[in-house]
Design an enzyme around this catalytic site. Structure first.
Site, PDB file in Angstrom:
ATOM      1  N   ASN A   5     -21.225   1.821  -1.982  1.00 28.53           N
ATOM      2  CA  ASN A   5     -21.920   2.470  -0.748  1.00 28.53           C
ATOM      3  C   ASN A   5     -22.595   3.851  -1.424  1.00 28.53           C
ATOM      4  OD1 ASN A   5     -23.123   3.783   1.597  1.00 28.53           O
ATOM      5  ND2 ASN A   5     -21.257   3.900   2.682  1.00 28.53           N
ATOM      6  N   ARG A  51     -31.755   1.150  12.094  1.00 29.71           N
ATOM      7  CA  ARG A  51     -32.005   2.504  11.942  1.00 29.71           C
ATOM      8  C   ARG A  51     -33.375   3.101  11.788  1.00 29.71           C
ATOM      9  NH1 ARG A  51     -27.135   5.486   9.260  1.00 29.71           N
ATOM     10  NH2 ARG A  51     -28.039   7.368  10.110  1.00 29.71           N
ATOM     11  N   TYR A  69     -20.915   8.325  12.535  1.00 27.71           N
ATOM     12  CA  TYR A  69     -20.128   7.751  11.358  1.00 27.71           C
ATOM     13  C   TYR A  69     -18.847   7.468  11.769  1.00 27.71           C
ATOM     14  CZ  TYR A  69     -24.580   8.145   8.690  1.00 27.71           C
ATOM     15  OH  TYR A  69     -25.614   8.153   8.212  1.00 27.71           O
ATOM     16  N   ARG A 115     -17.846  15.502  10.051  1.00 26.66           N
ATOM     17  CA  ARG A 115     -18.962  15.728  10.798  1.00 26.66           C
ATOM     18  C   ARG A 115     -19.728  14.633  11.371  1.00 26.66           C
ATOM     19  NH1 ARG A 115     -20.212  19.928   6.729  1.00 26.66           N
ATOM     20  NH2 ARG A 115     -18.547  21.076   6.601  1.00 26.66           N
ATOM     21  N   GLU A 155     -23.439  -4.404  -1.828  1.00 31.11           N
ATOM     22  CA  GLU A 155     -24.032  -3.057  -1.428  1.00 31.11           C
ATOM     23  C   GLU A 155     -23.106  -3.119  -0.142  1.00 31.11           C
ATOM     24  OE1 GLU A 155     -27.964  -3.295  -0.510  1.00 31.11           O
ATOM     25  OE2 GLU A 155     -28.123  -1.535   0.538  1.00 31.11           O
ATOM     26  N   ALA A 209     -27.259   7.913   0.758  1.00 30.45           N
ATOM     27  CA  ALA A 209     -28.727   8.085   0.732  1.00 30.45           C
ATOM     28  C   ALA A 209     -29.554   7.555  -0.392  1.00 30.45           C
ATOM     29  CB  ALA A 209     -29.024   9.638   1.161  1.00 30.45           C
ATOM     30  N   HIS A 268     -22.683  -0.758   3.610  1.00 29.28           N
ATOM     31  CA  HIS A 268     -22.918   0.566   4.468  1.00 29.28           C
ATOM     32  C   HIS A 268     -21.724   0.361   5.511  1.00 29.28           C
ATOM     33  CE1 HIS A 268     -26.390   1.293   2.025  1.00 29.28           C
ATOM     34  NE2 HIS A 268     -26.621   0.204   2.094  1.00 29.28           N
ATOM     35  N   PRO A 281     -23.465  10.168  -1.928  1.00 28.74           N
ATOM     36  CA  PRO A 281     -23.698  11.748  -1.428  1.00 28.74           C
ATOM     37  C   PRO A 281     -23.322  11.698   0.253  1.00 28.74           C
ATOM     38  CG  PRO A 281     -25.808  10.583  -1.756  1.00 28.74           C
ATOM     39  CD  PRO A 281     -24.814   9.926  -2.353  1.00 28.74           C
ATOM     40  N   ASN A 282     -22.376  12.860   0.515  1.00 31.35           N
ATOM     41  CA  ASN A 282     -21.975  13.200   1.730  1.00 31.35           C
ATOM     42  C   ASN A 282     -20.940  12.319   2.387  1.00 31.35           C
ATOM     43  OD1 ASN A 282     -23.954  15.439   2.291  1.00 31.35           O
ATOM     44  ND2 ASN A 282     -25.467  14.002   2.145  1.00 31.35           N
TER      45      ASN A 282
HETATM   46  O1  CA2 Z   1     -24.306   3.648   6.848  1.00 30.00           O
HETATM   47  C1  CA2 Z   1     -23.933   4.056   5.583  1.00 30.00           C
HETATM   48  O2  CA2 Z   1     -23.131   3.687   5.224  1.00 30.00           O
HETATM   49  C2  CA2 Z   1     -24.930   4.827   4.830  1.00 30.00           C
HETATM   50  O3  CA2 Z   1     -24.665   4.505   3.472  1.00 30.00           O
HETATM   51  C3  CA2 Z   1     -24.556   6.257   5.060  1.00 30.00           C
HETATM   52  C4  CA2 Z   1     -25.543   7.383   4.529  1.00 30.00           C
HETATM   53  C5  CA2 Z   1     -26.973   7.113   4.943  1.00 30.00           C
HETATM   54  O4  CA2 Z   1     -27.716   7.926   4.110  1.00 30.00           O
HETATM   55  C6  CA2 Z   1     -27.343   5.421   4.757  1.00 30.00           C
HETATM   56  O5  CA2 Z   1     -28.639   5.137   5.185  1.00 30.00           O
HETATM   57  C7  CA2 Z   1     -26.488   4.706   5.518  1.00 30.00           C
HETATM   58  C8  CA2 Z   1     -25.077   8.708   4.969  1.00 30.00           C
HETATM   59  C9  CA2 Z   1     -23.572   8.873   4.490  1.00 30.00           C
HETATM   60  C10 CA2 Z   1     -23.481  10.469   5.020  1.00 30.00           C
HETATM   61  O6  CA2 Z   1     -22.370  10.521   5.741  1.00 30.00           O
HETATM   62  C11 CA2 Z   1     -21.979  11.514   6.524  1.00 30.00           C
HETATM   63  C12 CA2 Z   1     -20.763  11.513   7.214  1.00 30.00           C
HETATM   64  C13 CA2 Z   1     -20.473  12.609   8.054  1.00 30.00           C
HETATM   65  C14 CA2 Z   1     -21.461  13.478   8.359  1.00 30.00           C
HETATM   66  C15 CA2 Z   1     -22.942  13.697   7.566  1.00 30.00           C
HETATM   67  C16 CA2 Z   1     -23.122  12.687   6.888  1.00 30.00           C
END
Ligand code: CA2
Length: 148
Positions: free
Chosen positions: A73, A106, A22, A17, A97, A76, A99, A9-10
């Protein structure tokens, strides 16, 4: 050699964003980097993203017999999903896995992963390069299995 990249997700918002967290690279640009490295290593790639937990579970189940390695990946869902853990454990093909960020540096809730224990390994903290490193790791995993 067939590799399945799954994104949770996201991750479709990457580069669009929160660039301070990121970065500015989009998921489509990461996919292009993955395809380039995979081509150099003679690996085929399918690359998908979904915001739906059950869709990830279904894709993992369907990977049996079709892919050599999954690179995941789970975003969340990494920190919440027993369903994903069970799907990976039942799969019988290696899952890596990954990230973008170093989840261990974090917030405490990101320091727990439900999936690490059922994956062959984890790559985290290298931004988009985590994905490219995962191509190399996947090839290594398959070659090691063949040489046994
Ligand atoms: O670091 C990573 O790849 C994560 O899997 C990214 C997830 C986070 O919940 C994990 O803890 C670590 C979040 C992905 C959301 O990506 C966004 C990108 C742009 C704007 C908002 C969210």
């Amino acid at each position: 050699m067939k590799l399945l990249f799954l994104n949770g997700p996201n991750l479709n918002l990457l580069g669009l964003r929160e660039p301070q967290m990121y970065g500015r690279t989009t998921l489509a640009e990461i996919e292009a980097q993955v395809r380039k490295r995979a081509g150099e290593l003679a690996a085929e790639v399918d690359f998908r993203q979904t915001n739906v937990e059950g869709e990830l579970v279904t894709w993992i189940q369907e990977a049996r017999g079709r892919y050599d390695v999954i690179v995941l990946n789970a975003a969340a869902y990494t920190h919440t999903s027993v369903a994903l853990r069970d799907a990976i454990a039942a799969l019988g093909i290696p899952t890596i896995e990954i990230h973008l960020s170093n989840t261990q540096s974090r917030e405490p809730f990101r320091q727990n992963s439900f999936i690490t224990a059922v994956c062959v390994g984890q790559i985290a903290g290298f931004g988009p390069a985590s994905y490219v490193l995962a191509v190399e790791a996947a090839v290594t995993v398959v070659e090691k299995a063949k040489s046994r």
